[in-house]
Design an enzyme around this catalytic site. Structure first.
Site, short mmCIF file in Angstrom:
data_model
loop_
_atom_site.label_atom_id
_atom_site.label_comp_id
_atom_site.label_asym_id
_atom_site.label_seq_id
_atom_site.Cartn_x
_atom_site.Cartn_y
_atom_site.Cartn_z
N GLU A 197 0.84 -1.20 0.00
CA GLU A 197 0.00 0.00 0.00
C GLU A 197 0.87 1.25 0.00
OE1 GLU A 197 -4.08 -1.34 2.38
OE2 GLU A 197 -2.71 0.10 3.29
N CYS A 198 0.65 2.12 -0.94
CA CYS A 198 1.26 3.45 -0.98
C CYS A 198 2.79 3.38 -0.92
CB CYS A 198 0.69 4.33 0.13
SG CYS A 198 0.89 6.10 -0.18
N ALA A 199 3.40 3.51 0.23
CA ALA A 199 4.85 3.41 0.32
C ALA A 199 5.33 2.07 -0.20
CB ALA A 199 5.30 3.61 1.76
N SER A 246 -0.93 -0.91 -4.58
CA SER A 246 -1.86 0.19 -4.83
C SER A 246 -1.54 1.36 -3.91
CB SER A 246 -3.30 -0.30 -4.58
OG SER A 246 -4.19 0.78 -4.47
#
Length: 527
Positions: free
Chosen positions: A409-411, A504
């Site tokens: 997720e993200c990072a 994502s």
């Protein structure tokens, strides 16, 4: 849900607006009461990851989020009771202004809604730096706006002098809302910020400890701790029991809310008006573009696939434990500090052995790793160090290449990319990331576009985005999510699903869909 009710004394710390001093007061109260020997349960309204780190430092217990948008209002009290079990006091820090919530959704996800769901008294923190008698009108307005919200007291922040405090208290005498504290306008305790808010505790541990101690002292000197504790004890018992991760993975998980059927072949009429025909089956990876590369479906195509026909997956009533617990490694350390504690609890309840590793320091994944979870954080701040750890980057790429489950997720998405600000990353995804001046922030309604290790195609989830980076391309041939915004301009596909990788920008809360953890662990056990 386990248990027969929650009787933990509790307070919600709110304010008329952001920047009024909620974090100062909430963290200071947590630390001050903990120093008195009370077991304090820390909570934060909304999706924020950073404040709970300071709460955990103040109390010695995990900071937990209460987000009615992502988890649903029905889970707020059970999640609260789960976190507060066995505690003497719970302190809940609000988000933004008391009545501010998800945009265009009324009170949803607001501090006021959470206070009502918890039947908790509210302490309003007011920045009094530029007012005197007007403070009474302000407090009266907030106290009378919603009769179901009980404002039990006010803490005045940034008070200029004894004379200023006297004027404020005199004005509030007429409001009927007691003053439970007054904090002087002093040099602010050092809590440095950067592009996404406060610097996380993990990056400034020693300084953060001193900051929390200073906040505790400031609150102890300026607040009526006995009055606040008495107010907390006035909260009535909450009906129902606490959330239980084992029960959740055994019988929870109602996905997919939207049944999924393979996309119609090119030229097949769409069943949904206003949506274009879908590409060849997303489950089969789509087709090639004119240049030989993968075709990324548009959001209308993806949603057409997800909304068309099919049979929903039945909810299972038991979660069989694997004979040998699969080992799931969760990224931690200063670069990856964004996670919800319930995720690890759900993974363990689903049968996983959960271990942590630090991509900044560890050169290898934990021995026997069968699955990988890489949450959010600040890889852009540590890009040179992450890139320099070439041995670990190769190990992550090899694990992903083997088909093992990887949830990012993200990072984590940025870490799996080919590069971040021109620094080599793991190279699992054919995408490059860079910092941006534009902040991407907000709640999202999402539907899983592709079958993955986390969810079946068609699964609906709610999440949030929070980043100042750009990834190019933003989606792969098999995207992770489609965002179903009301405005057509905001609809898009996003993220990557390839082999066992689900990557994502979207942050999700697995307590809302515990089947995510169950599905992930099952895939790990088979890898």
């Amino acid at each position: 849900m386990s248990g027969s009710g929650c009787r933990v004394p509790r307070l919600v710390i709110a304010a008329p607006s952001s920047g009024s001093g909620k974090t100062t007061v909430a963290t200071g109260l947590m630390a001050a009461f903990a120093e008195r020997g009370l077991a304090v349960s820390p909570h934060k309204v909304g999706p924020d990851y950073i404040d709970p780190g300071y709460h955990a430092l103040a109390t010695g217990r995990p900071g937990r989020n209460l987000d009615a948008y992502m988890c649903g209002p029905e889970l707020i009290a059970p999640l609260f009771a789960h976190g507060a079990r066995g505690c003497d006091l719970a302190v809940v820090e609000g988000v933004m202004g008391l009545y501010d919530g998800a945009s265009g959704r009324g009170e949803l996800a607001s501090t006021a809604q959470v206070a009502k769901l918890l039947r908790a008294p509210v302490v309003l923190v007011v920045d009094a730096s530029s007012q005197s008698r007007s403070v009474a009108a302000l407090v009266h307005g907030f106290a009378s706006w919603d009769p179901e919200v009980r404002i039990g007291g006010v803490i005045l922040n940034k008070v200029g002098s004894e004379r200023h405090e006297s004027l404020l208290r005199e004005a509030l005498d007429e409001s009927g809302v007691p003053v439970l504290g007054a904090l002087r306008r002093v040099r602010q305790v050092r809590t440095p910020s950067r592009h996404l808010g406060l610097v996380p505790v993990a990056e400034r541990r020693g300084e953060a400890v001193e900051s929390v101690r200073a906040l505790a002292e400031q609150v102890r000197q300026g607040c009526d701790l006995e009055g606040l504790l008495a107010l907390a004890r006035s909260a009535p018992a909450l009906a129902g029991g606490g959330w239980d991760p084992a029960e959740a993975v055994a019988c929870g998980g109602s996905f997919p809310a939207v049944p999924f059927q393979r996309a119609p072949r090119a030229g097949t009429p769409s069943r949904n008006r206003g949506f274009a025909p879908g590409p060849p089956s997303l489950a089969e990876g789509g087709s090639s573009g004119a240049g030989g590369g993968p075709v990324v479906p548009t959001l209308p195509q993806a949603l057409d696939s997800a909304r068309a026909g099919g049979t929903p997956i039945a909810v299972r009533n038991a979660c069989p434990q694997p004979a040998q617990p699969p080992r799931v490694a969760v990224a931690a350390g200063a670069a990856f500090t964004f996670s919800y504690v319930e995720h690890s609890e759900l993974l363990a309840a689903a049968g996983a052995e959960v271990v942590t590793f630090d991509p900044l320091r560890d050169e290898q994944l934990p021995e026997g790793t069968q699955g990988l979870v890489i949450g959010g954080g600040f890889p852009e701040v540590y890009a040179p160090e992450l890139s320099a750890n070439e041995t670990l980057r190769k190990a992550v790429a090899e694990l992903a290449g083997s088909g093992a489950p990887v949830a990012a997720e993200c990072a984590g998405l940025l870490y799996l990319a080919r590069s971040l600000d021109a620094k080599p990353m793991c190279g699992v995804l054919d995408a490059d990331a860079r910092m941006s001046e534009r902040l991407t922030l907000g709640y999202r309604e999402a539907v899983a576009v592709s079958d993955s290790v986390l969810a079946a195609a068609g699964t609906r989830m709610r999440g949030h985005e929070f980043h100042r980076t750009v990834l190019e391309p933003g989606a792969g041939a098999a995207p992770a999510w489609g965002f179903t915004a009301a405005a057509a301009a905001e609809r898009r596909v996003e993220g990557f699903v390839q082999q066992g990788v689900h990557a994502s920008y979207l942050h999700t809360h697995w307590a809302a869909e515990p089947g995510v953890a169950r599905r992930f662990v099952e895939r790990c056990a088979r890898s």
